[in-house]
Motif scaffolding. Structure first.
Motif, PDB file in Angstrom:
ATOM      1  N   PHE A 324       0.855  -1.196   0.000  1.00 31.53           N
ATOM      2  CA  PHE A 324       0.000   0.000   0.000  1.00 31.53           C
ATOM      3  C   PHE A 324       0.886   1.239   0.000  1.00 31.53           C
ATOM      4  CE2 PHE A 324       0.394  -1.723   4.248  1.00 31.53           C
ATOM      5  CZ  PHE A 324       0.681  -0.642   5.068  1.00 31.53           C
ATOM      6  N   ALA A 325       0.513   2.166  -0.850  1.00 30.93           N
ATOM      7  CA  ALA A 325       1.279   3.419  -1.000  1.00 30.93           C
ATOM      8  C   ALA A 325       0.330   4.500  -1.488  1.00 30.93           C
ATOM      9  CB  ALA A 325       2.431   3.224  -1.971  1.00 30.93           C
ATOM     10  N   ASP A 326      -0.641   4.851  -0.647  1.00 28.15           N
ATOM     11  CA  ASP A 326      -1.638   5.858  -1.008  1.00 28.15           C
ATOM     12  C   ASP A 326      -0.984   7.233  -1.043  1.00 28.15           C
ATOM     13  OD1 ASP A 326      -3.674   3.921  -1.075  1.00 28.15           O
ATOM     14  OD2 ASP A 326      -3.938   4.079   1.088  1.00 28.15           O
ATOM     15  N   ALA A 327      -0.968   7.836  -2.204  1.00 24.72           N
ATOM     16  CA  ALA A 327      -0.277   9.118  -2.375  1.00 24.72           C
ATOM     17  C   ALA A 327      -1.142  10.276  -1.894  1.00 24.72           C
ATOM     18  CB  ALA A 327       0.094   9.319  -3.839  1.00 24.72           C
ATOM     19  N   VAL A 328      -0.512  11.253  -1.285  1.00 24.30           N
ATOM     20  CA  VAL A 328      -1.144  12.512  -0.901  1.00 24.30           C
ATOM     21  C   VAL A 328      -0.438  13.626  -1.665  1.00 24.30           C
ATOM     22  CG1 VAL A 328      -1.588  14.105   1.000  1.00 24.30           C
ATOM     23  CG2 VAL A 328      -1.711  11.654   1.393  1.00 24.30           C
TER      24      VAL A 328
END
Length: 379
Positions: A324-328
């Motif tokens: 998981f690597a949810d970008a902001v």
């Protein structure tokens, strides 16, 4: 203009040095909100006006750009002890003269309706006195980490903001970040069974080029220098939210490889946190080593974020192959929007001052243990 001890001639010289003499009148013609609206048409009309207190690298390169992207808050003013910085900030952000303050006349901010909140991003020793002044002026306070020099100062900040009916939130940007929030949820849900051990390391290798006779404030004890204050709170806060518990005991030891630079402050700190259910967190922080991992080892597997505290690129993985690597788009913009919404909606901030107090109590114990040869300190 506030009384900063400078003249029109000094300002013109500063503008010329910054290449601004031909572009900026002494009295800025546009308001910060107007400039911000032009750059960010999604901004709400009831956006919270924020004054940045302290115009160092973090305010310049992270907070000000974040306020340009935010939808619920905008840069409305500045507070600085460096008058030479004012012309460039006014030119870049459209800040009118009436919204520019020095530390000497900061209390005048009470009479400024353009500014509803202040973000304190100064050296650590100024966090408490500036928070007390801002609260007395009736302004909400967003304070950068570490919250204060010790737990007593942190509690005084909470008390002052409560007494003046203003919100106090601490700049733990990662608690607003989606990958971190996933780990916080996993602490409650325990998808891999009971958490047995946490590892939290945050540090970098720097300062080899510093003249020991001219140290930056992060290497000076009177300003709250040292790795534990600066980077150690990342490890500490992460161990707390990853375990979902409050520590009950602390042991710590420090290492100093460059004594000419680290005189009276820690270069590397190792500390162990014990939690009520038997979970142990092995933590480290450093100005002399690169480290950036947050991991939970559990009964039926493990999960981690590495890196876990950079401004972007956070990446998580689990023992069963999930990634998981949810970008902001901008962590600080997300953080400040959340804090602005809490003010606008009259709800509690996501990271209130009390969260900073909890960390500072542990920081006090870490330093006490390290001074006393690694003695176990019960919290």
């Amino acid at each position: 203009m506030p009384q900063l001890g400078i003249t029109r001639r000094h300002l013109l010289a500063a503008m010329a040095g910054a290449g601004l003499a031909g572009t900026l009148p002494l009295r800025a013609q546009s308001q910060a909100r107007s400039a911000g609206d032009a750059m960010n048409p999604a901004r709400r009309k009831d956006s919270i006006g924020v004054a940045l207190v302290g115009l160092g690298g973090y305010a310049t390169h992270q907070l000000a750009p974040g306020l340009q992207l935010a939808q619920h808050c905008h840069l409305a003013g500045i507070v600085t002890g460096s008058p030479q910085k004012i012309p460039a900030w006014q030119a870049r952000h459209g800040i009118p003269d009436r919204n520019v303050y020095s530390y000497d006349d900061f209390d005048r901010i009470a009479d400024n309706p353009d500014i509803q909140a202040v973000y304190i991003a100064t050296p650590n020793d100024l966090h408490m006195p500036l928070t007390l002044r801002a609260a007395s002026a009736g302004k909400h306070v967003w304070c950068e980490k570490p919250m204060a020099m010790d737990a007593a100062e942190a509690q005084a900040m909470v008390d002052a903001c409560r007494a003046n009916k203003v919100q106090l939130t601490i700049g733990y940007r990662l608690q607003h970040e989606p990958n971190t929030r996933r780990l916080m949820a996993m602490a409650r849900e325990k998808p891999y069974g009971k958490i047995l051990k946490v590892r939290a390391d945050a540090g970098f290798n720097a300062y080899d080029d510093v003249d020991p006779a001219n140290k930056p404030w992060r290497l000076l004890p009177q300003h709250g220098g040292g790795a534990m204050y600066d980077m150690g709170v990342y490890s500490l806060n992460a161990a707390r939210y990853t375990s979902g518990q409050e520590p009950v005991a602390v042991t710590a030891r420090q290492e100093i490889r460059r004594p000419a630079l680290f005189e009276g402050v820690d270069e590397t700190m190792h500390f162990t946190l014990e939690f009520p259910d038997g979970t142990v967190a092995e933590c480290a922080t450093s100005f002399g080593q690169d480290m950036n991992t947050l991991r939970a080892d559990c009964e039926r597997g493990w999960y981690e974020l590495s890196p876990f505290q950079t401004y972007d690129g956070l990446k998580g993985r689990t023992s069963d192959g999930k990634v998981f690597a949810d970008a902001v788009p901008h962590q600080q913009a997300r953080q400040m929007d959340d804090d602005a919404l809490a003010i606008l909606q009259g709800t509690a901030p996501l990271v209130p001052g009390e969260e900073g107090v909890r960390d500072m109590r542990v920081v006090d114990a870490v330093y006490a243990s390290a001074r006393d040869g690694g003695r176990r300190i019960v919290l």
